[in-house]
Scaffold this motif. Structure first.
Motif, PDB file in Angstrom:
ATOM      1  N   ASN A  29       0.848  -1.193   0.000  1.00 20.62           N
ATOM      2  CA  ASN A  29       0.000   0.000   0.000  1.00 20.62           C
ATOM      3  C   ASN A  29       0.886   1.246   0.000  1.00 20.62           C
ATOM      4  O   ASN A  29       1.617   1.487   0.964  1.00 20.62           O
ATOM      5  CB  ASN A  29      -0.903   0.011   1.230  1.00 20.62           C
ATOM      6  N   ALA A  30       0.831   1.999  -1.064  1.00 19.36           N
ATOM      7  CA  ALA A  30       1.706   3.173  -1.163  1.00 19.36           C
ATOM      8  C   ALA A  30       0.998   4.331  -1.839  1.00 19.36           C
ATOM      9  O   ALA A  30       0.235   4.149  -2.789  1.00 19.36           O
ATOM     10  CB  ALA A  30       2.971   2.815  -1.939  1.00 19.36           C
ATOM     11  N   ILE A  31       1.250   5.527  -1.324  1.00 20.16           N
ATOM     12  CA  ILE A  31       0.727   6.763  -1.900  1.00 20.16           C
ATOM     13  C   ILE A  31       1.917   7.607  -2.352  1.00 20.16           C
ATOM     14  O   ILE A  31       2.832   7.865  -1.572  1.00 20.16           O
ATOM     15  CB  ILE A  31      -0.102   7.550  -0.866  1.00 20.16           C
ATOM     16  N   ILE A  32       1.885   8.019  -3.619  1.00 18.35           N
ATOM     17  CA  ILE A  32       2.982   8.821  -4.179  1.00 18.35           C
ATOM     18  C   ILE A  32       2.397  10.112  -4.755  1.00 18.35           C
ATOM     19  O   ILE A  32       1.686  10.086  -5.762  1.00 18.35           O
ATOM     20  CB  ILE A  32       3.721   8.050  -5.296  1.00 18.35           C
ATOM     21  N   ALA A  48      17.323 -10.392   2.244  1.00 17.90           N
ATOM     22  CA  ALA A  48      16.551 -10.687   3.445  1.00 17.90           C
ATOM     23  C   ALA A  48      16.166  -9.420   4.201  1.00 17.90           C
ATOM     24  O   ALA A  48      16.406  -9.272   5.397  1.00 17.90           O
ATOM     25  CB  ALA A  48      17.338 -11.627   4.352  1.00 17.90           C
ATOM     26  N   VAL A  49      15.589  -8.470   3.498  1.00 18.43           N
ATOM     27  CA  VAL A  49      15.227  -7.182   4.077  1.00 18.43           C
ATOM     28  C   VAL A  49      13.719  -7.076   4.232  1.00 18.43           C
ATOM     29  O   VAL A  49      12.953  -7.716   3.500  1.00 18.43           O
ATOM     30  CB  VAL A  49      15.763  -6.032   3.186  1.00 18.43           C
ATOM     31  N   THR A  50      13.268  -6.283   5.194  1.00 17.22           N
ATOM     32  CA  THR A  50      11.844  -5.981   5.336  1.00 17.22           C
ATOM     33  C   THR A  50      11.572  -4.603   4.747  1.00 17.22           C
ATOM     34  O   THR A  50      12.502  -3.809   4.534  1.00 17.22           O
ATOM     35  CB  THR A  50      11.408  -5.985   6.814  1.00 17.22           C
ATOM     36  N   VAL A  51      10.308  -4.313   4.486  1.00 19.88           N
ATOM     37  CA  VAL A  51       9.949  -3.012   3.914  1.00 19.88           C
ATOM     38  C   VAL A  51      10.388  -1.853   4.809  1.00 19.88           C
ATOM     39  O   VAL A  51      10.996  -0.884   4.328  1.00 19.88           O
ATOM     40  CB  VAL A  51       8.436  -2.943   3.623  1.00 19.88           C
ATOM     41  N   PRO A  52      10.131  -1.893   6.129  1.00 20.26           N
ATOM     42  CA  PRO A  52      10.576  -0.784   6.993  1.00 20.26           C
ATOM     43  C   PRO A  52      12.092  -0.600   6.965  1.00 20.26           C
ATOM     44  O   PRO A  52      12.578   0.536   6.951  1.00 20.26           O
ATOM     45  CB  PRO A  52      10.100  -1.206   8.388  1.00 20.26           C
ATOM     46  N   SER A  77      15.962  15.213   1.655  1.00 19.49           N
ATOM     47  CA  SER A  77      15.852  13.777   1.897  1.00 19.49           C
ATOM     48  C   SER A  77      14.513  13.288   1.361  1.00 19.49           C
ATOM     49  O   SER A  77      13.577  14.081   1.187  1.00 19.49           O
ATOM     50  CB  SER A  77      15.963  13.457   3.393  1.00 19.49           C
ATOM     51  N   TYR A  78      14.439  11.996   1.083  1.00 21.60           N
ATOM     52  CA  TYR A  78      13.185  11.416   0.604  1.00 21.60           C
ATOM     53  C   TYR A  78      13.139   9.937   0.966  1.00 21.60           C
ATOM     54  O   TYR A  78      14.168   9.306   1.206  1.00 21.60           O
ATOM     55  CB  TYR A  78      13.036  11.586  -0.909  1.00 21.60           C
ATOM     56  N   ALA A  79      11.937   9.386   1.001  1.00 18.37           N
ATOM     57  CA  ALA A  79      11.745   7.954   1.284  1.00 18.37           C
ATOM     58  C   ALA A  79      10.244   7.719   1.438  1.00 18.37           C
ATOM     59  O   ALA A  79       9.430   8.593   1.106  1.00 18.37           O
ATOM     60  CB  ALA A  79      12.497   7.514   2.541  1.00 18.37           C
ATOM     61  N   PHE A  80       9.882   6.548   1.947  1.00 13.41           N
ATOM     62  CA  PHE A  80       8.494   6.240   2.282  1.00 13.41           C
ATOM     63  C   PHE A  80       8.400   6.145   3.803  1.00 13.41           C
ATOM     64  O   PHE A  80       9.325   5.669   4.459  1.00 13.41           O
ATOM     65  CB  PHE A  80       8.067   4.895   1.672  1.00 13.41           C
ATOM     66  N   ARG A  81       7.279   6.573   4.359  1.00 11.53           N
ATOM     67  CA  ARG A  81       7.092   6.427   5.794  1.00 11.53           C
ATOM     68  C   ARG A  81       5.636   6.115   6.096  1.00 11.53           C
ATOM     69  O   ARG A  81       4.742   6.343   5.268  1.00 11.53           O
ATOM     70  CB  ARG A  81       7.531   7.686   6.532  1.00 11.53           C
ATOM     71  N   THR A  82       5.406   5.606   7.302  1.00  8.14           N
ATOM     72  CA  THR A  82       4.061   5.240   7.708  1.00  8.14           C
ATOM     73  C   THR A  82       3.902   5.466   9.201  1.00  8.14           C
ATOM     74  O   THR A  82       4.877   5.638   9.928  1.00  8.14           O
ATOM     75  CB  THR A  82       3.777   3.758   7.390  1.00  8.14           C
ATOM     76  N   PHE A  94       5.073   8.439   0.099  1.00 10.41           N
ATOM     77  CA  PHE A  94       6.385   8.938  -0.309  1.00 10.41           C
ATOM     78  C   PHE A  94       6.489  10.421   0.047  1.00 10.41           C
ATOM     79  O   PHE A  94       5.562  11.201  -0.170  1.00 10.41           O
ATOM     80  CB  PHE A  94       6.578   8.764  -1.817  1.00 10.41           C
ATOM     81  N   TYR A  95       7.619  10.801   0.613  1.00  9.84           N
ATOM     82  CA  TYR A  95       7.832  12.208   0.966  1.00  9.84           C
ATOM     83  C   TYR A  95       9.163  12.687   0.382  1.00  9.84           C
ATOM     84  O   TYR A  95      10.093  11.919   0.169  1.00  9.84           O
ATOM     85  CB  TYR A  95       7.837  12.402   2.483  1.00  9.84           C
ATOM     86  N   PHE A  96       9.215  13.956   0.110  1.00  8.28           N
ATOM     87  CA  PHE A  96      10.440  14.604  -0.366  1.00  8.28           C
ATOM     88  C   PHE A  96      10.553  15.912   0.402  1.00  8.28           C
ATOM     89  O   PHE A  96       9.714  16.798   0.254  1.00  8.28           O
ATOM     90  CB  PHE A  96      10.372  14.866  -1.867  1.00  8.28           C
ATOM     91  N   VAL A  97      11.558  16.015   1.243  1.00  7.54           N
ATOM     92  CA  VAL A  97      11.738  17.194   2.093  1.00  7.54           C
ATOM     93  C   VAL A  97      12.959  17.983   1.642  1.00  7.54           C
ATOM     94  O   VAL A  97      14.043  17.423   1.455  1.00  7.54           O
ATOM     95  CB  VAL A  97      11.905  16.797   3.574  1.00  7.54           C
ATOM     96  N   GLN A  98      12.768  19.265   1.438  1.00  7.12           N
ATOM     97  CA  GLN A  98      13.893  20.142   1.093  1.00  7.12           C
ATOM     98  C   GLN A  98      13.742  21.427   1.887  1.00  7.12           C
ATOM     99  O   GLN A  98      12.798  22.185   1.688  1.00  7.12           O
ATOM    100  CB  GLN A  98      13.912  20.444  -0.405  1.00  7.12           C
TER     101      GLN A  98
END
Length: 198
Positions: A29-32, A48-52, A77-82, A94-98
């Motif tokens: 589930n993602a919002i961009i 062997a990684v998780t989404v977080p 910076s940018y990435a996905f967060r919940t 998805f966020y993009f902070v400047q």
């Protein structure tokens, strides 16, 4: 949480979401936001990684800090967060902070135009300067005014933008110097012709 291996060649946030879904075998589930849809993400290779974990690492890797001459700092910076605690069913956005780039303090500078006014009109000089700022895409160019009594061009603005004024005057000075040399050479040639005839 589901663990998976990911070999992402780089691309948009939507491309990353699709790669995660394919690698994990589960929907994400993602919002961009549209304004950030074309952000270019780096290549990612995870085992062997998780989404977080993946998104936390992306956020740290994307951090970029730029230091300016006036000691200001801009961070992106940018990435996905919940929120709150992430699960396989979390909704990520998805966020993009400047941070805003720090503005320079305005200063007032004076430029003596008397040496140039016997060749150029004041409008010619100021138009050249303003054209330079326009071509640079300056939305807030310095303010310039000509003081007739002293022949001074008074400019108020950020120091980095006022440099263009001196650049224009330097070019005009070189042009005037070349014209003077041409006239002197021409006068010398004519003088020589007269002397030869005598």
């Amino acid at each position: 949480m589901t663990r998976f291996d990911l070999n992402f060649p780089g691309g948009t946030p939507n491309a990353l979401v699709e790669a995660i879904e394919k690698a994990s075998g589960k929907p994400l589930n993602a919002i961009i936001p549209d304004e950030h849809a074309n952000t270019l993400l780096p290549a990612l290779k995870m085992n062997a990684v998780t989404v977080p974990q993946l998104f936390a690492a992306l956020g740290e890797a994307s951090r970029k800090i730029v230091t300016f001459k006036n000691h200001g700092v801009q961070e992106t910076s940018y990435a996905f967060r919940t929120q709150p605690q992430p699960t396989d069913d979390s909704i990520w956005h998805f966020y993009f902070v400047q941070s805003n780039s720090p503005q320079e303090s305005k200063v007032c500078q004076f430029f003596q135009l008397a040496p140039y006014l016997d060749t150029y009109k004041i409008e010619d000089i100021t138009t050249a300067i303003e054209t330079g700022w326009k071509m640079l895409g300056e939305t807030e160019p310095p303010e310039i005014k000509f003081h007739k009594d002293t022949k001074l061009l008074i400019a108020v603005g950020e120091p980095s933008k006022l440099v263009l004024i001196q650049s224009v005057l330097t070019q005009l000075k070189q042009e005037k110097s070349m014209e003077t040399k041409v006239r002197e050479t021409s006068s010398a040639a004519k003088s020589g012709e007269k002397t030869g005839k005598q």
